[in-house]
Design a protein around this motif. Structure first.
Motif, PDB file in Angstrom:
ATOM      1  N   THR A  75       0.802  -1.018  -0.006  1.00  0.00           N
ATOM      2  CA  THR A  75      -0.142  -0.088  -0.039  1.00  0.00           C
ATOM      3  C   THR A  75       0.846   1.305  -0.036  1.00  0.00           C
ATOM      4  N   VAL A  76       0.288   2.247  -0.321  1.00  0.00           N
ATOM      5  CA  VAL A  76       0.815   3.609  -0.401  1.00  0.00           C
ATOM      6  C   VAL A  76       1.235   3.952   1.003  1.00  0.00           C
ATOM      7  N   ASP A  77       0.380   3.507   2.000  1.00  0.00           N
ATOM      8  CA  ASP A  77       0.727   3.953   3.398  1.00  0.00           C
ATOM      9  C   ASP A  77       2.049   3.089   4.001  1.00  0.00           C
ATOM     10  N   TRP A  78       2.160   1.952   3.430  1.00  0.00           N
ATOM     11  CA  TRP A  78       3.485   1.103   3.853  1.00  0.00           C
ATOM     12  C   TRP A  78       4.463   1.598   3.034  1.00  0.00           C
ATOM     13  N   GLN A  79       4.481   2.075   1.825  1.00  0.00           N
ATOM     14  CA  GLN A  79       5.468   2.782   1.204  1.00  0.00           C
ATOM     15  C   GLN A  79       5.956   4.001   1.793  1.00  0.00           C
ATOM     16  N   ARG A  80       5.020   5.043   2.555  1.00  0.00           N
ATOM     17  CA  ARG A  80       5.294   6.112   2.903  1.00  0.00           C
ATOM     18  C   ARG A  80       6.147   5.966   4.299  1.00  0.00           C
ATOM     19  N   HIS A  81       5.493   5.245   5.001  1.00  0.00           N
ATOM     20  CA  HIS A  81       6.350   4.731   6.464  1.00  0.00           C
ATOM     21  C   HIS A  81       7.545   4.269   6.127  1.00  0.00           C
ATOM     22  N   TYR A  82       7.860   3.482   5.186  1.00  0.00           N
ATOM     23  CA  TYR A  82       9.200   2.584   4.888  1.00  0.00           C
ATOM     24  C   TYR A  82       9.975   3.820   4.402  1.00  0.00           C
ATOM     25  N   ALA A  83       9.543   4.771   3.564  1.00  0.00           N
ATOM     26  CA  ALA A  83      10.409   5.849   2.971  1.00  0.00           C
ATOM     27  C   ALA A  83      10.903   6.659   4.266  1.00  0.00           C
ATOM     28  N   TYR A  84      10.007   7.137   5.339  1.00  0.00           N
ATOM     29  CA  TYR A  84      10.207   7.750   6.654  1.00  0.00           C
ATOM     30  C   TYR A  84      11.348   7.327   7.204  1.00  0.00           C
ATOM     31  N   LEU A  85      11.151   5.860   7.536  1.00  0.00           N
ATOM     32  CA  LEU A  85      11.923   5.064   8.385  1.00  0.00           C
ATOM     33  C   LEU A  85      13.376   5.119   7.752  1.00  0.00           C
ATOM     34  N   GLU A 126       9.839  -9.195  -0.853  1.00  0.00           N
ATOM     35  CA  GLU A 126      10.461  -7.988  -1.098  1.00  0.00           C
ATOM     36  C   GLU A 126      10.311  -6.983   0.255  1.00  0.00           C
ATOM     37  N   GLN A 127       9.123  -7.009   0.672  1.00  0.00           N
ATOM     38  CA  GLN A 127       9.283  -5.904   2.047  1.00  0.00           C
ATOM     39  C   GLN A 127       9.984  -6.440   2.932  1.00  0.00           C
ATOM     40  N   ARG A 128      10.097  -7.789   3.396  1.00  0.00           N
ATOM     41  CA  ARG A 128      11.279  -8.246   4.312  1.00  0.00           C
ATOM     42  C   ARG A 128      12.588  -7.977   3.949  1.00  0.00           C
ATOM     43  N   GLU A 129      12.620  -7.915   2.626  1.00  0.00           N
ATOM     44  CA  GLU A 129      14.190  -7.927   2.056  1.00  0.00           C
ATOM     45  C   GLU A 129      14.250  -6.154   2.160  1.00  0.00           C
ATOM     46  N   ARG A 130      13.576  -5.389   1.738  1.00  0.00           N
ATOM     47  CA  ARG A 130      13.520  -3.876   1.877  1.00  0.00           C
ATOM     48  C   ARG A 130      13.771  -3.453   3.214  1.00  0.00           C
ATOM     49  N   LEU A 131      13.004  -4.067   4.237  1.00  0.00           N
ATOM     50  CA  LEU A 131      13.209  -3.823   5.600  1.00  0.00           C
ATOM     51  C   LEU A 131      14.722  -4.337   6.353  1.00  0.00           C
ATOM     52  N   GLY A 132      15.070  -5.476   5.749  1.00  0.00           N
ATOM     53  CA  GLY A 132      16.152  -5.993   6.147  1.00  0.00           C
ATOM     54  C   GLY A 132      17.406  -5.335   5.813  1.00  0.00           C
ATOM     55  N   GLU A 133      17.410  -4.564   4.732  1.00  0.00           N
ATOM     56  CA  GLU A 133      18.486  -3.732   4.209  1.00  0.00           C
ATOM     57  C   GLU A 133      18.530  -2.558   5.170  1.00  0.00           C
ATOM     58  N   LEU A 134      17.623  -2.284   5.882  1.00  0.00           N
ATOM     59  CA  LEU A 134      17.771  -1.115   6.796  1.00  0.00           C
ATOM     60  C   LEU A 134      18.093  -1.741   8.121  1.00  0.00           C
ATOM     61  N   GLY A 135      18.091  -2.846   8.496  1.00  0.00           N
ATOM     62  CA  GLY A 135      18.761  -3.441   9.579  1.00  0.00           C
ATOM     63  C   GLY A 135      17.467  -4.088  10.468  1.00  0.00           C
ATOM     64  N   VAL A 136      16.150  -3.973   9.657  1.00  0.00           N
ATOM     65  CA  VAL A 136      15.018  -4.278  10.718  1.00  0.00           C
ATOM     66  C   VAL A 136      14.946  -5.761  10.523  1.00  0.00           C
ATOM     67  N   LYS A 137      14.548  -6.465  11.718  1.00  0.00           N
ATOM     68  CA  LYS A 137      14.316  -7.796  11.896  1.00  0.00           C
ATOM     69  C   LYS A 137      13.133  -8.056  12.430  1.00  0.00           C
ATOM     70  N   ALA A 138      12.584  -9.395  12.417  1.00  0.00           N
ATOM     71  CA  ALA A 138      11.289  -9.779  13.027  1.00  0.00           C
ATOM     72  C   ALA A 138      11.661  -9.628  14.396  1.00  0.00           C
ATOM     73  N   ALA A 139      10.463  -9.306  15.467  1.00  0.00           N
ATOM     74  CA  ALA A 139      10.597  -9.197  16.861  1.00  0.00           C
ATOM     75  C   ALA A 139      10.821 -10.672  17.402  1.00  0.00           C
TER      76      ALA A 139
END
Length: 228
Positions: A75-85, A126-139
């Motif tokens: 979603t647009v909402d997901w993309q926006r928050h990802y960009a801001y993070l 792909e979402q997990r891959e993009r987040l992973g590139e920022l260092g984000v991991k599953a809780a």
């Protein structure tokens, strides 16, 4: 629709926000750029002439390759928050400091970040891959105890199921560009699973009073009329 005029508004928005994943109410240069972007993301929104539509899409992609997140399946909402993070981290922020209440451009990026970690499995590869590139991991989930309230996991499953439904609908619309799926439509997800997207979207309307503002906005961004 004149891409030259609104495209200038879009570029101005991008220069300020670093993304074209604008919410519907967003403005730039005193113009409703958020509503304009919402409209052109919808099936046929770039016009009926395929050559002209492709040229318009290329012009927007030159500003932001992710201007239409539905084509990626989210979603647009997901993309926006990802960009801001990503922006917060690029400016020297640390993931450990991005907690609920940390905002950017009025968006609670900290709460969104916590939600992604909690609801990691329903995200696409792909979402997990993009987040992973920022260092984000599953809780890391704490062990359940008899004293723990069952409300949190139930709420988490509901939020994850809704996110999966929105992602499936965005994927369908990005591919078909022909209106909402029929009730019997089943969408194949990137992980190989199946989602009864037609039934899911039909079931959301009767329970719209129980959807929160962000959930309604996500549906409205995908062209669901009753969610506006």
């Amino acid at each position: 629709m004149r891409l030259s005029g609104e495209g200038g508004d879009a570029r101005a928005y991008y220069e300020l926000h670093g993304t074209l994943a604008a919410p519907r109410h967003a403005t730039a240069l005193d113009k409703p750029v958020g509503q304009w972007l919402t409209n052109i993301r919808r099936p046929g929104g770039l016009g009926k002439d395929p050559v002209r539509a492709r040229r318009r899409a290329q012009a927007l992609a030159a500003i932001d390759p992710d201007w239409n997140p539905g084509e990626n399946g989210w979603t647009v909402d997901w993309q926006r928050h990802y960009a801001y993070l990503a922006q917060l981290l690029a400016e020297g922020g640390r993931l450990t400091a991005i907690v609920p209440g940390v905002t950017r451009h009025g968006e609670d990026v900290g709460r969104w970040y916590a939600t992604q970690r909690r609801d990691w499995n329903p995200l696409s590869d792909e979402q997990r891959e993009r987040l992973g590139e920022l260092g984000v991991k599953a809780a890391v989930r704490a062990r359940k105890t008899s004293a723990k309230s069952p409300v949190a996991p139930t709420s988490g499953r509901g939020a994850a199921a809704f996110q999966t439904g929105v992602a499936a609908l965005a994927q369908y619309l990005g591919r078909e560009r022909g209106g909402m799926p029929g009730r019997g439509h089943v969408e194949r997800l990137p992980d190989g699973g199946e989602h009864r997207t037609g039934v899911w979207i039909a079931n959301q309307k009767p329970r719209r009073d129980r959807l929160d503002r962000e959930q309604l906005a996500a549906l409205a961004d995908l062209g669901v009329d009753w969610a506006k």
